[in-house]
Motif scaffolding. Structure first.
Motif, short mmCIF file in Angstrom:
data_model
loop_
_atom_site.label_atom_id
_atom_site.label_comp_id
_atom_site.label_asym_id
_atom_site.label_seq_id
_atom_site.Cartn_x
_atom_site.Cartn_y
_atom_site.Cartn_z
N UNK A 133 0.83 -1.20 0.00
CA UNK A 133 0.00 0.00 0.00
C UNK A 133 0.87 1.26 0.00
N UNK A 134 1.95 1.21 0.80
CA UNK A 134 2.73 2.43 1.01
C UNK A 134 3.84 2.66 0.00
N UNK A 135 4.29 1.59 -0.67
CA UNK A 135 5.48 1.76 -1.51
C UNK A 135 5.34 2.89 -2.54
N UNK A 136 4.22 2.96 -3.29
CA UNK A 136 4.11 4.07 -4.26
C UNK A 136 4.12 5.43 -3.57
N UNK A 137 3.44 5.52 -2.41
CA UNK A 137 3.42 6.79 -1.68
C UNK A 137 4.80 7.14 -1.16
N UNK A 138 5.46 6.10 -0.62
CA UNK A 138 6.80 6.31 -0.07
C UNK A 138 7.76 6.79 -1.16
N UNK A 139 7.64 6.18 -2.32
CA UNK A 139 8.53 6.55 -3.43
C UNK A 139 8.34 8.01 -3.80
N UNK A 140 7.09 8.48 -3.67
CA UNK A 140 6.79 9.86 -4.05
C UNK A 140 7.22 10.84 -2.97
N UNK A 141 6.80 10.56 -1.72
CA UNK A 141 7.02 11.53 -0.64
C UNK A 141 8.38 11.37 0.05
N UNK A 142 8.91 10.15 0.05
CA UNK A 142 10.18 9.88 0.73
C UNK A 142 11.08 9.12 -0.25
N UNK A 143 11.60 9.82 -1.26
CA UNK A 143 12.26 9.11 -2.36
C UNK A 143 13.47 8.28 -1.95
N UNK A 144 14.08 8.57 -0.79
CA UNK A 144 15.26 7.79 -0.39
C UNK A 144 14.90 6.62 0.52
N UNK A 145 13.64 6.56 0.97
CA UNK A 145 13.26 5.49 1.90
C UNK A 145 13.27 4.10 1.25
N UNK A 146 12.74 3.96 0.02
CA UNK A 146 12.78 2.61 -0.59
C UNK A 146 14.20 2.07 -0.73
N UNK A 147 15.18 2.94 -0.80
CA UNK A 147 16.57 2.51 -0.86
C UNK A 147 16.93 1.70 0.40
N UNK A 148 16.35 2.12 1.52
CA UNK A 148 16.57 1.38 2.77
C UNK A 148 15.89 0.02 2.69
N UNK A 149 14.73 -0.03 2.06
CA UNK A 149 14.06 -1.33 1.86
C UNK A 149 14.92 -2.24 1.00
N UNK A 150 15.48 -1.67 -0.07
CA UNK A 150 16.24 -2.49 -1.01
C UNK A 150 17.54 -3.02 -0.40
N UNK A 151 18.09 -2.26 0.52
CA UNK A 151 19.35 -2.66 1.15
C UNK A 151 19.14 -2.76 2.64
N UNK A 152 18.19 -3.62 3.01
CA UNK A 152 17.83 -3.69 4.42
C UNK A 152 18.85 -4.52 5.19
N UNK A 153 20.01 -3.95 5.31
CA UNK A 153 21.09 -4.63 6.00
C UNK A 153 21.91 -3.54 6.67
N UNK A 154 21.98 -3.59 7.97
CA UNK A 154 22.70 -2.54 8.69
C UNK A 154 24.15 -2.47 8.23
N UNK A 155 24.69 -3.63 7.86
CA UNK A 155 26.09 -3.65 7.40
C UNK A 155 26.26 -2.78 6.15
N UNK A 156 25.17 -2.64 5.39
CA UNK A 156 25.23 -1.81 4.19
C UNK A 156 25.35 -0.33 4.58
N UNK A 157 24.72 0.04 5.70
CA UNK A 157 24.79 1.42 6.16
C UNK A 157 26.12 1.71 6.83
#
Ligand SMILES: C[S@@+](CC[C@H](N)C(=O)[O-])C[C@H]1O[C@@H](n2cnc3c(N)ncnc32)[C@H](O)[C@@H]1O
Length: 184
Positions: A133-157
């Motif tokens: 439900x939120x992914x399209x909204x997130x992509x629009x309003x929080x464009x960098x948030x899906x990047x965290x979904x795609x790389x959901x690994x603290x080691x990546x951060x």
């Protein structure tokens, strides 16, 4: 998530606490009350002066909080000077390169043995309805948030060796959000 972050921080917060980026709601007054009751000191950084001004209005008139109008990726603060640093839903506001610099700055200013606490999105379980439900909204309003979904690994951060020092990691609400504390 505010309650979860406060729970992870604990009730005794002596020494120096740095909040990087203002938090909406009652988190900051509650954090301030805990720090003050512990005989500690609170500093708050935000890149937008209006956010700091708004926070000032939420705190008791008499307080010892220091407000710094600074960019999280370039803190004009001395190294190893804080007992704990908190980043509450700031990571997803930033593109990856800036996020890395912010993390680097958080670990620069925290004392050895101090802690850095992150509250952030994480990748929801596949069955989580909000994921779809939120992914399209997130992509629009929080464009960098899906990047965290795609790389959901603290080691990546967190570049090594920080990523090996994660003391606690907690997932809430079907992994939609995360709270984690990293020992410096
Ligand atoms: C969406 S707002 C507040 C969200 C807050 N983290 C919460 O969930 O309640 C994000 C905050 O981060 C601050 N911010 C964004 N980029 C920043 C940066 N590079 N350095 C410092 N503060 C920043 C904004 O000015 C704002 O106060």
């Amino acid at each position: 998530m505010q309650a979860a972050a406060l729970e992870m921080l604990g009730s005794n917060l002596p020494g120096r606490t740095l909040q990087i980026a203002c938090v909406y709601g009652e988190f900051m007054p509650k954090l301030h009350a805990r720090v003050e009751a512990s005989g500690g000191a609170l500093d708050v950084v935000d890149v937008v002066q209006a956010q700091l001004d708004n926070l000032k209005r939420k705190l008791p008139v008499k307080n010892t909080v220091r407000f710094w109008n600074m960019d999280s990726s370039n803190l004009a603060l001395p190294g190893a000077s804080y007992d704990r640093v908190i980043l509450f839903f700031l990571m997803h506001e930033q593109p990856f390169a800036i996020r890395q610099r912010t993390i680097s700055e958080a670990f620069r200013v925290v004392k050895p043995g101090g802690s850095v606490v992150f509250v952030e999105f994480s990748k929801p379980k596949w069955w989580h309805p909000l994921r779809y439900i939120y992914l399209p909204l997130l992509k629009y309003f929080e464009p960098f948030a899906p990047d965290i979904w795609d790389h959901d690994d603290v080691a990546f951060w967190l570049s090594k060796p920080w990523c090996e020092r994660i003391e606690k990691r907690r997932f809430l609400f079907g992994h939609y959000y995360q709270v984690l504390m990293v020992r410096a």
